[in-house]
Enzyme design. Structure first.
Site, PDB file in Angstrom:
ATOM      1  NE  ARG A 294      -4.056  -2.175   1.792  1.00 49.69           N
ATOM      2  CZ  ARG A 294      -4.642  -2.788   2.498  1.00 49.69           C
ATOM      3  NH1 ARG A 294      -4.703  -2.449   3.766  1.00 49.69           N
ATOM      4  NH2 ARG A 294      -5.872  -3.595   2.056  1.00 49.69           N
ATOM      5  CE1 TYR A 435      -2.484  -1.469  -9.876  1.00 45.31           C
ATOM      6  CE2 TYR A 435      -2.515  -0.006  -8.093  1.00 45.31           C
ATOM      7  CZ  TYR A 435      -1.949  -0.406  -9.044  1.00 45.31           C
ATOM      8  OH  TYR A 435      -0.932   0.366  -9.606  1.00 45.31           O
ATOM      9  CD  GLU A 436      -1.985  -4.304  -3.161  1.00 43.24           C
ATOM     10  OE1 GLU A 436      -2.327  -4.580  -2.045  1.00 43.24           O
ATOM     11  OE2 GLU A 436      -1.322  -5.185  -3.869  1.00 43.24           O
ATOM     12  N   GLY A 437      -6.873  -2.655  -2.455  1.00 44.53           N
ATOM     13  CA  GLY A 437      -7.673  -2.061  -1.169  1.00 44.53           C
ATOM     14  C   GLY A 437      -8.156  -0.748  -1.754  1.00 44.53           C
TER      15      GLY A 437
END
Length: 593
Positions: A294, A435-437
């Protein structure tokens, strides 16, 4: 579309925000000194400018293709990756015990900014490989580490993360892929994964997939998920490559941007896989790499905006249009003379400086948490890191979309034309808030696990530290100091509001979570630029401590002033939304949407 690596800005940020002298004093950085770091930055900048940046447009125009079961990329990217691998760049923060260089996260993050600016699509391949390395290093057996990490650390093999399935996006409790035990101690892994970045390619000899799947007797939910190593090619006992495994890319997504990066639909048909660690702990193992991942995505959003700003600035300096509104001559001038164009450029420049400061702080917290010999100091750094990560990921990527759009606006109509390159930055950066949460998840994480869970202790500690910076700033510039003190007081009130809402009505806190995250990002960015202003003041007062030149340090102070007048006022809107809890959002009946 020429890219200039901002090496001096990175040097300054490393010193002021990345706390480089402290990081170099840690046992984990033994043998590394300032001169070496400077040399690394210089060479990384040259590589970004000369090798990677020219491939950005090529990759956009000639995206990855799936041909006869193989994922093919443009020859320019293949050549760039070979040069990247041969120069040892992939191993910059890979573990030294397995052939990497093991450099601190702050140094690696500075280099990663330049590579992401040069070619975001390319940079995702090493980023995901490093994430897979981290997961294997932290949780795999010694045999698995010896089998996979040396080649991965040297860039001979790449790594992927296989989490998402058609029915399981953010909610990984819905993962349905199966892993059935085999007689040889391995597992037959079956299922389909989607949105797998660099899921397959021909640039490396092997691709090491990390796959979430369920054992036959696994319980429902996240506690039933395990993590498996599934290599593209099986690895023989002597380390050589064996048979092709039943793990194939069966489709590529047709995306808005990052065309050079193959986003694969991966099909696993009883592919041989190997359990990492204990069964049922797969999701926990995957999350060990999330802070780095992140942070990396936050750097991506920032880095694309940095390159877009550079392009817009160059255009504004050469595009002649209309007379100077403040002058008497009717002779047309370059558009950088026009106040609104200057506003757009300076908002970009100031916000980029604040973003760079925050990601450097997070990277320094990683180094301290992992390398400080004092357990209490390491724990404090870990707490700060956990608080900063959702802010860096979300604030830098949301800003990334805003800033690249501002860059396009500087171009006017030419920005909407693909040939100028501005449109590519807008398209490429748009994935980073997703993306990545997704950023909404980051905001919920910030109000819940990162604020309410500890009663706001870390948030208040960071704001208290900011108050000490504001007091120092007030001695240099009373107006700026007062503005920062007011911003910090508003942030302290918002922490109290979120804590109260999480107790009385969590839905209100959730409705205000995005505003809370942006307020904290904007405020902590102001604290960081206040530090930069003070550091620049010290450098200007002592020529011996001003290695980057007087103009550079004066620019840092101008940037702080622009941020405080043009960016920081956003906090008043954010604070009002947090204080109200945005009840109007919850009051609208669903059928009225």
């Amino acid at each position: 579309m020429i890219y200039h690596a901002p090496v001096n800005e990175l040097r300054f940020a490393l010193q002021v925000h990345g706390r480089l002298p402290e990081i170099l004093a840690l046992p984990s950085a033994a043998g590394l000194d300032q001169d070496t770091v400077d040399a690394v930055l210089e060479e990384a900048g040259k590589f970004a400018e000369q090798e990677l940046a020219p491939t950005n447009r090529t990759g956009d125009l000639n995206g990855a293709r799936l041909v006869d079961g193989k994922v093919l990329t443009h020859p320019d990217l293949a050549q760039a990756f070979a040069a990247y691998r041969d120069a040892g760049w992939l191993g910059l923060r890979a573990p030294a015990d397995y052939g990497g260089q093991g450099l601190p996260a702050v140094v690696s993050a500075a280099c990663e900014e330049m590579w992401c600016s040069a070619n975001l699509a390319f940079s995702l391949l090493p980023m995901l490989t490093l994430g897979a390395i981290e997961a294997i290093l932290s949780h795999a057996s010694d045999e698995q580490k010896q089998t996979y990490l040396p080649n991965m650390s040297q860039g001979l093999w790449s790594g992927t993360m296989n989490l998402t399935e058609p029915q399981a996006g953010t909610d990984l409790a819905q993962v349905a892929s199966k892993a059935v035990p085999k007689d040889n101690g391995a597992y037959a892994v079956s299922g389909q994964k989607i949105f797998i970045t660099w899921g397959d390619q021909e640039l490396t000899e092997n691709v090491i997939h990390l796959v979430l799947a369920r054992l036959p007797d696994a319980p429902a939910g996240v506690k039933g998920i395990s993590l498996f190593i599934v290599p593209k090619y099986l690895v023989n006992a002597d380390g050589s490559l064996g048979a092709r495994n039943a793990a194939h890319a069966v489709g590529l997504e047709h995306k808005l941007g990052i065309h050079a990066s193959p986003t694969c639909v991966m099909q696993f048909d009883e592919a041989e896989g190997y359990l990492i660690g204990e069964a049922g702990k797969g999701l926990m193992y995957m999350f060990t790499m999330m802070n780095h991942a992140r942070l990396g995505v936050g750097v991506e959003g920032h880095a694309v905006a940095e390159r877009a700003y550079q392009a817009a600035l160059a255009y504004a300096r050469e595009r002649v249009q209309s007379r100077d509104i403040g002058g008497h001559s009717k002779t047309p001038v370059t558009i950088i003379h026009h106040p609104d164009v200057r506003r757009m450029l300076l908002v970009q420049k100031a916000t980029l400086a604040a973003q760079r400061a925050l990601y450097m702080q997070a990277a320094a917290a990683i180094d301290t948490a992992h390398g400080h010999p004092n357990a209490d100091e390491a724990a404090r750094a870990e707490a700060v890191l956990n608080f900063l990560i959702p802010i860096v990921k979300s604030w830098c990527t949301d800003n990334g979309t805003v800033l690249t759009n501002l860059a396009m606006q500087v171009y006017g109509g030419m920005g909407y034309v693909e040939e100028t390159g501005a449109a590519q930055y807008v398209r490429d950066v748009r994935i980073t808030p997703i993306y990545e949460g997704a950023n909404g998840i980051q905001a919920l994480d910030l109000i819940g696990r990162k604020t309410a869970a500890d009663g706001g202790a870390v948030a208040r500690a960071l704001l208290a530290d900011g108050q000490s910076v504001a007091a120092k700033l007030a001695t240099v510039d009373a107006e700026l100091g007062a503005q920062l003190q007011q911003a910090l007081a508003l942030a302290e009130q918002s922490v109290a509001d979120i804590l109260a809402q999480m107790t009385s009505n969590p839905e209100l806190a959730a409705a205000a979570s995005n505003a809370y995250l942006n307020q904290m990002g904007c405020t902590l960015g102001a604290v960081a630029l206040a530090r930069a202003h003070l550091a620049a003041q010290d450098a200007l007062a002592d020529a011996a401590n001003a290695p980057l030149g007087e103009d550079f340090y004066q620019t840092q102070q101008h940037v702080t002033q622009v941020y405080f007048t043009q960016v920081l006022p956003q906090i008043h809107t954010h604070a009002a939304l947090v204080h109200s809890g945005s009840p109007a959002l919850l009051a609208v009946p669903l059928e009225s949407f």
